[in-house]
Design a protein around this motif. Structure first.
Motif, mmCIF file in Angstrom:
data_model
loop_
_atom_site.group_PDB
_atom_site.id
_atom_site.type_symbol
_atom_site.label_atom_id
_atom_site.label_comp_id
_atom_site.label_asym_id
_atom_site.label_seq_id
_atom_site.Cartn_x
_atom_site.Cartn_y
_atom_site.Cartn_z
ATOM 1 N N GLY A 19 0.790 -1.229 0.000
ATOM 2 C CA GLY A 19 0.000 0.000 0.000
ATOM 3 C C GLY A 19 0.818 1.274 0.000
ATOM 4 N N SER A 20 2.121 1.174 0.032
ATOM 5 C CA SER A 20 2.974 2.364 0.023
ATOM 6 C C SER A 20 3.366 2.732 -1.405
ATOM 7 C CB SER A 20 4.233 2.110 0.850
ATOM 8 O OG SER A 20 5.021 1.084 0.258
ATOM 9 N N GLY A 21 3.934 3.927 -1.543
ATOM 10 C CA GLY A 21 4.552 4.316 -2.804
ATOM 11 C C GLY A 21 3.609 4.498 -3.976
ATOM 12 N N LEU A 22 2.432 5.071 -3.758
ATOM 13 C CA LEU A 22 1.489 5.299 -4.860
ATOM 14 C C LEU A 22 2.104 6.252 -5.874
ATOM 15 C CD1 LEU A 22 -1.391 4.898 -6.015
ATOM 16 C CD2 LEU A 22 -2.062 6.948 -4.723
ATOM 17 N N THR A 23 2.134 5.818 -7.146
ATOM 18 C CA THR A 23 2.731 6.614 -8.216
ATOM 19 C C THR A 23 1.814 6.617 -9.433
ATOM 20 O OG1 THR A 23 4.951 5.967 -7.503
ATOM 21 C CG2 THR A 23 4.741 6.883 -9.725
ATOM 22 N N ARG A 24 1.633 7.783 -10.010
ATOM 23 C CA ARG A 24 0.808 7.923 -11.201
ATOM 24 C C ARG A 24 1.676 7.763 -12.446
ATOM 25 N NH1 ARG A 24 -3.351 12.911 -11.488
ATOM 26 N NH2 ARG A 24 -4.195 12.677 -13.587
ATOM 27 N N LEU A 25 1.286 6.868 -13.344
ATOM 28 C CA LEU A 25 2.074 6.608 -14.548
ATOM 29 C C LEU A 25 1.645 7.444 -15.738
ATOM 30 C CD1 LEU A 25 2.577 2.722 -14.607
ATOM 31 C CD2 LEU A 25 4.100 4.489 -13.727
ATOM 32 N N THR A 26 0.355 7.661 -15.907
ATOM 33 C CA THR A 26 -0.149 8.445 -17.040
ATOM 34 C C THR A 26 -0.916 9.646 -16.512
ATOM 35 O OG1 THR A 26 -2.226 7.201 -17.206
ATOM 36 C CG2 THR A 26 -0.345 6.368 -18.467
ATOM 37 N N ASP A 27 -1.032 10.669 -17.338
ATOM 38 C CA ASP A 27 -1.725 11.873 -16.876
ATOM 39 C C ASP A 27 -2.572 12.499 -17.977
ATOM 40 O OD1 ASP A 27 0.228 12.879 -18.516
ATOM 41 O OD2 ASP A 27 1.257 14.025 -16.964
ATOM 42 N N ASP A 28 -3.079 11.636 -18.869
ATOM 43 C CA ASP A 28 -3.910 12.166 -19.946
ATOM 44 C C ASP A 28 -5.389 11.846 -19.769
ATOM 45 O OD1 ASP A 28 -3.938 9.461 -20.451
ATOM 46 O OD2 ASP A 28 -2.938 9.587 -22.395
ATOM 47 N N GLY A 29 -5.734 11.057 -18.743
ATOM 48 C CA GLY A 29 -7.128 10.703 -18.520
ATOM 49 C C GLY A 29 -7.692 9.732 -19.540
ATOM 50 N N LEU A 30 -6.823 9.063 -20.290
ATOM 51 C CA LEU A 30 -7.280 8.215 -21.390
ATOM 52 C C LEU A 30 -6.691 6.806 -21.331
ATOM 53 C CD1 LEU A 30 -6.751 10.831 -24.253
ATOM 54 C CD2 LEU A 30 -8.940 10.182 -23.254
ATOM 55 N N SER A 31 -6.131 6.418 -20.200
ATOM 56 C CA SER A 31 -5.358 5.181 -20.143
ATOM 57 C C SER A 31 -5.887 4.234 -19.066
ATOM 58 C CB SER A 31 -3.887 5.501 -19.861
ATOM 59 O OG SER A 31 -3.368 6.399 -20.824
ATOM 60 N N TRP A 32 -6.065 2.961 -19.448
ATOM 61 C CA TRP A 32 -6.516 1.942 -18.499
ATOM 62 C C TRP A 32 -6.175 0.563 -19.065
ATOM 63 C CZ3 TRP A 32 -12.647 1.714 -18.505
ATOM 64 C CH2 TRP A 32 -13.128 1.777 -19.815
ATOM 65 N N PHE A 33 -6.690 -0.526 -18.442
ATOM 66 C CA PHE A 33 -6.426 -1.900 -18.892
ATOM 67 C C PHE A 33 -4.935 -2.195 -18.973
ATOM 68 C CE2 PHE A 33 -10.411 -0.937 -21.518
ATOM 69 C CZ PHE A 33 -11.270 -1.446 -20.560
ATOM 70 N N GLY A 34 -4.162 -1.835 -17.959
ATOM 71 C CA GLY A 34 -2.720 -2.000 -18.010
ATOM 72 C C GLY A 34 -2.248 -3.383 -17.610
ATOM 73 N N LYS A 35 -1.134 -3.824 -18.211
ATOM 74 C CA LYS A 35 -0.531 -5.119 -17.894
ATOM 75 C C LYS A 35 0.977 -5.030 -18.054
ATOM 76 C CE LYS A 35 0.110 -9.497 -17.210
ATOM 77 N NZ LYS A 35 1.576 -9.303 -17.094
ATOM 78 N N TRP A 36 1.719 -5.600 -17.092
ATOM 79 C CA TRP A 36 3.172 -5.577 -17.112
ATOM 80 C C TRP A 36 3.744 -6.477 -18.204
ATOM 81 C CZ3 TRP A 36 5.562 -2.509 -13.388
ATOM 82 C CH2 TRP A 36 4.790 -2.148 -12.288
ATOM 83 N N SER A 37 4.902 -6.094 -18.723
ATOM 84 C CA SER A 37 5.686 -6.999 -19.555
ATOM 85 C C SER A 37 6.412 -7.976 -18.637
ATOM 86 C CB SER A 37 6.693 -6.217 -20.402
ATOM 87 O OG SER A 37 7.619 -5.531 -19.562
ATOM 88 N N PRO A 38 6.842 -9.137 -19.143
ATOM 89 C CA PRO A 38 7.510 -10.125 -18.287
ATOM 90 C C PRO A 38 8.773 -9.609 -17.604
ATOM 91 C CG PRO A 38 6.781 -11.162 -20.308
ATOM 92 C CD PRO A 38 6.552 -9.691 -20.481
ATOM 93 N N ASP A 39 9.465 -8.630 -18.207
ATOM 94 C CA ASP A 39 10.666 -8.094 -17.567
ATOM 95 C C ASP A 39 10.354 -6.924 -16.638
ATOM 96 O OD1 ASP A 39 10.110 -6.024 -19.305
ATOM 97 O OD2 ASP A 39 11.971 -6.212 -20.468
ATOM 98 N N GLY A 40 9.075 -6.508 -16.564
ATOM 99 C CA GLY A 40 8.673 -5.441 -15.661
ATOM 100 C C GLY A 40 9.058 -4.052 -16.117
ATOM 101 N N ALA A 41 9.663 -3.921 -17.291
ATOM 102 C CA ALA A 41 10.142 -2.618 -17.754
ATOM 103 C C ALA A 41 9.085 -1.847 -18.535
ATOM 104 C CB ALA A 41 11.384 -2.786 -18.612
ATOM 105 N N SER A 42 8.112 -2.548 -19.113
ATOM 106 C CA SER A 42 7.095 -1.916 -19.956
ATOM 107 C C SER A 42 5.707 -2.365 -19.525
ATOM 108 C CB SER A 42 7.324 -2.279 -21.429
ATOM 109 O OG SER A 42 8.599 -1.888 -21.879
ATOM 110 N N ILE A 43 4.710 -1.684 -20.046
ATOM 111 C CA ILE A 43 3.333 -2.116 -19.862
ATOM 112 C C ILE A 43 2.616 -2.053 -21.212
ATOM 113 C CG2 ILE A 43 3.161 -1.368 -17.458
ATOM 114 C CD1 ILE A 43 1.552 1.057 -18.428
ATOM 115 N N VAL A 44 1.636 -2.903 -21.364
ATOM 116 C CA VAL A 44 0.712 -2.824 -22.494
ATOM 117 C C VAL A 44 -0.619 -2.409 -21.899
ATOM 118 C CG1 VAL A 44 0.113 -5.296 -22.381
ATOM 119 C CG2 VAL A 44 -0.205 -4.032 -24.513
ATOM 120 N N PHE A 45 -1.341 -1.517 -22.582
ATOM 121 C CA PHE A 45 -2.538 -0.945 -21.974
ATOM 122 C C PHE A 45 -3.505 -0.476 -23.049
ATOM 123 C CE2 PHE A 45 0.376 2.454 -22.815
ATOM 124 C CZ PHE A 45 -0.371 3.605 -23.021
ATOM 125 N N GLY A 46 -4.670 -0.094 -22.622
ATOM 126 C CA GLY A 46 -5.651 0.471 -23.527
ATOM 127 C C GLY A 46 -5.617 1.990 -23.474
#
Length: 350
Positions: A113-140
């Protein structure tokens, strides 16, 4: 204004019809850790974690009240962070896309529950999923031009709009990487279908439909060994929803139905990190469409309810809770001293 509201209403209805197929995400291989889900048993929608046997339920967020329940949390490959969507009413976005809740962005939070961080700030992004190496995400990402959801990728630390992989003229969403990181499985209305499971390379090439049109299915998870996918078929109705498993290569030649409730919503199935179990949600014991959390063996046997009362007031669209089963975080090891190129001893901590 009327046209904008009408467009938003049409999009939300279409999303509800499709999302009910499978709001869940792929599981990374490893030892079985905690399950994260969204519930409103405290009076507002928040994130919770729970042990696979139903013990140790903890609320890990205390975010402002919202009517938006499609947070769809997903554990990172190391089991230490959780990616999720949350509405952000102060942000500009496509007109009227989320008139009841504001706009939606992606966030990351530590599993405690610590370290809340916002990744996007356009109000248009959801359905996120990590890549296996944790470096990227695929999202809607919602196209401002068509208001359709487009599957995109981005680096976790980069925070741009991302790189689009699918057409902005067909609704595509709920993407998830295969464990080898080479392909992405997703739901789409490509070719004018109600919904179907599709697969493509991570650069968007070689898009191929996995399921027959008549099944009207959507994928929810790829097994940790990369051999099978889980999906839900809604047959273009709100109920019933049954969970199915399919060999990723044999496709419809190896399609197995895992639930047989006939009148209930069975939704959001995902594998355990060891691939032997599945967690899912169902209203099979409900009289008001509220959802409970269940586990079962990967072959559909040994169904057990591990938590109930998670959606006070019910869940009419069947898209609440959205569990993700995380791998147990590995111990870290730090060398304390070295002599002749050999570690004398290590300090281990979780």
């Amino acid at each position: 204004m009327r046209n904008t509201k009408s467009l938003a209403k049409t999009m939300l209805i279409g999303l509800a019809l499709l999302i009910i197929a499978s709001p869940a995400w792929a599981t990374f291989p490893g030892k079985n850790g905690k399950i994260v889900f969204v519930g409103n048993q405290s009076g507002t929608w928040q994130l919770y974690t729970i042990n696979p046997d139903g013990s140790g339920m903890d609320q890990i967020t205390s975010l402002p009240p919202t009517n938006f329940e499609l947070w769809l949390p997903t554990f990172s490959p190391d089991g230490r962070r959780i990616l999720f969507a949350h509405d952000t009413a102060e942000n500009p976005c496509a007109p009227g896309v989320f008139p009841a809740t504001g706009c939606v962005d992606l966030y990351v939070i530590n599993a405690d529950g610590s370290g809340l961080t916002r990744l996007t700030d356009d109000g248009l992004s959801w359905f996120g999923k990590w890549s296996p190496d944790g470096a990227s995400i695929v999202f809607g990402h919602i196209s401002k031009r068509t208001n359709q959801v487009v599957i995109s990728t981005m680096k976790v630390e980069a925070n741009p709009n991302g790189t689009a992989l699918t057409s902005e003229f067909w609704l595509s969403f709920l993407p998830t990487y295969t464990p080898d990181g080479k392909r992405i499985v997703f739901i789409s209305q490509l070719d004018g279908l109600v919904s179907a499971a599709w697969i493509m390379n991570t650069d968007g090439s070689n898009q191929s439909r996995l399921t027959p049109a008549a099944l009207e299915a959507g994928p929810s998870d790829v097994s940790p060994d990369g051999q099978r996918i889980l999906m839900v078929s809604h047959n273009n109705t709100a109920s019933p929803n049954e969970i199915l498993s399919m060999n990723l290569e044999l496709r419809e030649r190896d399609l197995t139905q895992l639930t047989h409730t006939q009148k209930a919503h069975n939704n959001a199935p995902i594998y355990s990190p060891d691939g032997r179990k599945i967690v899912f949600v169902s209203d099979r014991f409900s009289s008001n469409l509220s959802l409970d959390l269940f586990t079962m063996n990967a072959d559909g046997s040994d169904v057990a309810r591990i938590a109930s009362g998670l959606t006070l007031g019910g869940c009419p669209d069947g898209n609440c809770v959205g569990p993700s089963w995380g791998p147990k975080p590995k111990q870290c090891e730090l060398p304390v001293s070295v002599r002749d190129g050999k570690w004398l001893f290590l300090i281990r901590f979780s």
